[in-house]
Design a protein around this motif. Structure first.
Motif, PDB file in Angstrom:
ATOM      1  N   TYR A 120     -49.353 -23.134 -19.487  1.00 61.54           N
ATOM      2  CA  TYR A 120     -48.487 -22.542 -20.514  1.00 61.54           C
ATOM      3  C   TYR A 120     -49.346 -21.790 -21.519  1.00 61.54           C
ATOM      4  CZ  TYR A 120     -44.902 -25.494 -18.514  1.00 61.54           C
ATOM      5  OH  TYR A 120     -44.026 -26.073 -17.642  1.00 61.54           O
ATOM      6  N   ASP A 121     -48.742 -20.745 -22.117  1.00 59.58           N
ATOM      7  CA  ASP A 121     -49.478 -19.935 -23.072  1.00 59.58           C
ATOM      8  C   ASP A 121     -48.526 -19.419 -24.136  1.00 59.58           C
ATOM      9  OD1 ASP A 121     -51.648 -18.637 -24.237  1.00 59.58           O
ATOM     10  OD2 ASP A 121     -52.394 -17.919 -22.305  1.00 59.58           O
ATOM     11  N   HIS A 122     -49.053 -18.681 -25.096  1.00 58.34           N
ATOM     12  CA  HIS A 122     -48.235 -18.134 -26.181  1.00 58.34           C
ATOM     13  C   HIS A 122     -48.695 -16.719 -26.514  1.00 58.34           C
ATOM     14  CE1 HIS A 122     -51.642 -19.532 -28.677  1.00 58.34           C
ATOM     15  NE2 HIS A 122     -51.511 -20.679 -28.028  1.00 58.34           N
ATOM     16  N   GLN A 123     -48.901 -15.922 -25.466  1.00 54.88           N
ATOM     17  CA  GLN A 123     -49.383 -14.555 -25.646  1.00 54.88           C
ATOM     18  C   GLN A 123     -48.287 -13.583 -26.073  1.00 54.88           C
ATOM     19  OE1 GLN A 123     -52.634 -13.623 -25.595  1.00 54.88           O
ATOM     20  NE2 GLN A 123     -53.002 -15.819 -25.402  1.00 54.88           N
ATOM     21  N   ASP A 124     -47.030 -13.931 -25.798  1.00 54.32           N
ATOM     22  CA  ASP A 124     -45.920 -13.097 -26.251  1.00 54.32           C
ATOM     23  C   ASP A 124     -44.816 -14.013 -26.781  1.00 54.32           C
ATOM     24  OD1 ASP A 124     -44.194 -13.951 -24.059  1.00 54.32           O
ATOM     25  OD2 ASP A 124     -45.176 -12.470 -22.781  1.00 54.32           O
ATOM     26  N   ASP A 125     -43.774 -13.429 -27.329  1.00 55.13           N
ATOM     27  CA  ASP A 125     -42.720 -14.226 -27.969  1.00 55.13           C
ATOM     28  C   ASP A 125     -42.008 -15.169 -27.004  1.00 55.13           C
ATOM     29  OD1 ASP A 125     -43.262 -13.114 -30.422  1.00 55.13           O
ATOM     30  OD2 ASP A 125     -41.615 -11.662 -30.351  1.00 55.13           O
ATOM     31  N   VAL A 126     -41.757 -14.710 -25.785  1.00 53.26           N
ATOM     32  CA  VAL A 126     -41.065 -15.557 -24.812  1.00 53.26           C
ATOM     33  C   VAL A 126     -41.925 -16.770 -24.466  1.00 53.26           C
ATOM     34  CG1 VAL A 126     -40.154 -15.668 -22.453  1.00 53.26           C
ATOM     35  CG2 VAL A 126     -39.681 -13.666 -23.869  1.00 53.26           C
ATOM     36  N   GLN A 127     -43.200 -16.532 -24.159  1.00 55.26           N
ATOM     37  CA  GLN A 127     -44.121 -17.629 -23.859  1.00 55.26           C
ATOM     38  C   GLN A 127     -44.262 -18.566 -25.059  1.00 55.26           C
ATOM     39  OE1 GLN A 127     -47.825 -15.762 -22.801  1.00 55.26           O
ATOM     40  NE2 GLN A 127     -47.200 -15.383 -20.685  1.00 55.26           N
ATOM     41  N   ALA A 128     -44.398 -17.993 -26.237  1.00 53.57           N
ATOM     42  CA  ALA A 128     -44.569 -18.798 -27.455  1.00 53.57           C
ATOM     43  C   ALA A 128     -43.347 -19.681 -27.693  1.00 53.57           C
ATOM     44  CB  ALA A 128     -44.833 -17.898 -28.651  1.00 53.57           C
ATOM     45  N   ASN A 129     -42.153 -19.119 -27.513  1.00 51.16           N
ATOM     46  CA  ASN A 129     -40.933 -19.905 -27.716  1.00 51.16           C
ATOM     47  C   ASN A 129     -40.831 -21.045 -26.715  1.00 51.16           C
ATOM     48  OD1 ASN A 129     -40.086 -18.408 -29.926  1.00 51.16           O
ATOM     49  ND2 ASN A 129     -38.891 -16.990 -28.681  1.00 51.16           N
ATOM     50  N   THR A 130     -41.197 -20.775 -25.461  1.00 52.92           N
ATOM     51  CA  THR A 130     -41.170 -21.819 -24.433  1.00 52.92           C
ATOM     52  C   THR A 130     -42.150 -22.928 -24.772  1.00 52.92           C
ATOM     53  OG1 THR A 130     -40.519 -20.247 -22.709  1.00 52.92           O
ATOM     54  CG2 THR A 130     -41.567 -22.290 -21.978  1.00 52.92           C
ATOM     55  N   MET A 131     -43.370 -22.551 -25.094  1.00 53.42           N
ATOM     56  CA  MET A 131     -44.399 -23.545 -25.382  1.00 53.42           C
ATOM     57  C   MET A 131     -44.062 -24.332 -26.650  1.00 53.42           C
ATOM     58  SD  MET A 131     -48.445 -22.897 -25.223  1.00 53.42           S
ATOM     59  CE  MET A 131     -49.628 -24.190 -25.504  1.00 53.42           C
ATOM     60  N   GLU A 132     -43.597 -23.647 -27.677  1.00 51.81           N
ATOM     61  CA  GLU A 132     -43.223 -24.309 -28.926  1.00 51.81           C
ATOM     62  C   GLU A 132     -42.091 -25.305 -28.702  1.00 51.81           C
ATOM     63  OE1 GLU A 132     -41.097 -22.917 -33.021  1.00 51.81           O
ATOM     64  OE2 GLU A 132     -42.776 -21.689 -32.344  1.00 51.81           O
ATOM     65  N   SER A 133     -41.131 -24.913 -27.908  1.00 50.58           N
ATOM     66  CA  SER A 133     -40.008 -25.808 -27.602  1.00 50.58           C
ATOM     67  C   SER A 133     -40.484 -27.051 -26.853  1.00 50.58           C
ATOM     68  CB  SER A 133     -38.961 -25.049 -26.780  1.00 50.58           C
ATOM     69  OG  SER A 133     -37.927 -25.906 -26.394  1.00 50.58           O
ATOM     70  N   MET A 134     -41.376 -26.867 -25.902  1.00 53.74           N
ATOM     71  CA  MET A 134     -41.921 -28.003 -25.158  1.00 53.74           C
ATOM     72  C   MET A 134     -42.699 -28.935 -26.085  1.00 53.74           C
ATOM     73  SD  MET A 134     -43.106 -26.213 -21.603  1.00 53.74           S
ATOM     74  CE  MET A 134     -43.463 -27.759 -20.760  1.00 53.74           C
ATOM     75  N   GLU A 135     -43.541 -28.360 -26.918  1.00 52.81           N
ATOM     76  CA  GLU A 135     -44.322 -29.169 -27.857  1.00 52.81           C
ATOM     77  C   GLU A 135     -43.403 -29.973 -28.776  1.00 52.81           C
ATOM     78  OE1 GLU A 135     -48.157 -26.169 -28.336  1.00 52.81           O
ATOM     79  OE2 GLU A 135     -46.554 -26.092 -29.800  1.00 52.81           O
TER      80      GLU A 135
END
Length: 154
Positions: A120-135
């Motif tokens: 998982y990564d947070h290089q763009d908004d979609v990735q960031a939202n996914t990772m943030e939600s999981m965390e």
């Protein structure tokens, strides 16, 4: 869940989580994502944190967490996730500056590093939202507050 965890302490900080805390956080973080895992958590001070950040990310100074996913080894050791390096003085400073409980911030950064090892990564908004939600979900399972609620950090 089968977790093989190597905790390496290379920090003089007096307020580090115990190996069992690291293990608990990781076991909860891995639920539903991977049945068995092998990884290392290395806790460092500013000098080693800065050296690693400069060597691997070309950035000056220490950062809170660095993840080094296993790549070539995966074909021979599918459970090997890699290494997470956490800089204790940075974690302590951030928790104080952000008004967060130190233990909760440690848990967040361990989970953040784990998710990077899992791809998982947070290089763009979609990735960031996914990772943030999981965390946020994993931390809620551990009874820690949403780390993004008041600070909006990434």
């Amino acid at each position: 869940m089968s977790l093989q965890l190597d905790v390496q302490i290379a920090s003089e900080s007096p307020s580090l989580p115990s190996p069992s805390q690291f293990e608990n956080w990781l076991e909860v973080g891995l639920q539903g994502l991977q049945e068995s895992a092998q990884l290392t958590i290395r806790v460092v001070d500013l000098e080693e944190g800065a050296a690693l950040n400069e060597q691997w990310r070309n950035r000056q100074g220490a950062t809170n967490v660095l993840s080094f996913p296993a790549t070539d080894e995966k074909q021979f050791m599918p459970d090997l996730l890699g290494d997470v390096v956490i800089c204790a003085p940075v974690v302590e400073r951030e928790a104080q500056e952000q008004g967060k409980p130190l233990e909760a911030h440690w848990a967040h950064l361990v989970i953040h590093g784990l998710l990077h090892l899992l791809g998982y990564d947070h290089q763009d908004d979609v990735q960031a939202n996914t990772m943030e939600s999981m965390e946020t979900g994993i931390l809620a399972t551990l009874n820690y507050p949403d780390p993004y609620q008041t600070t909006g950090i990434q």
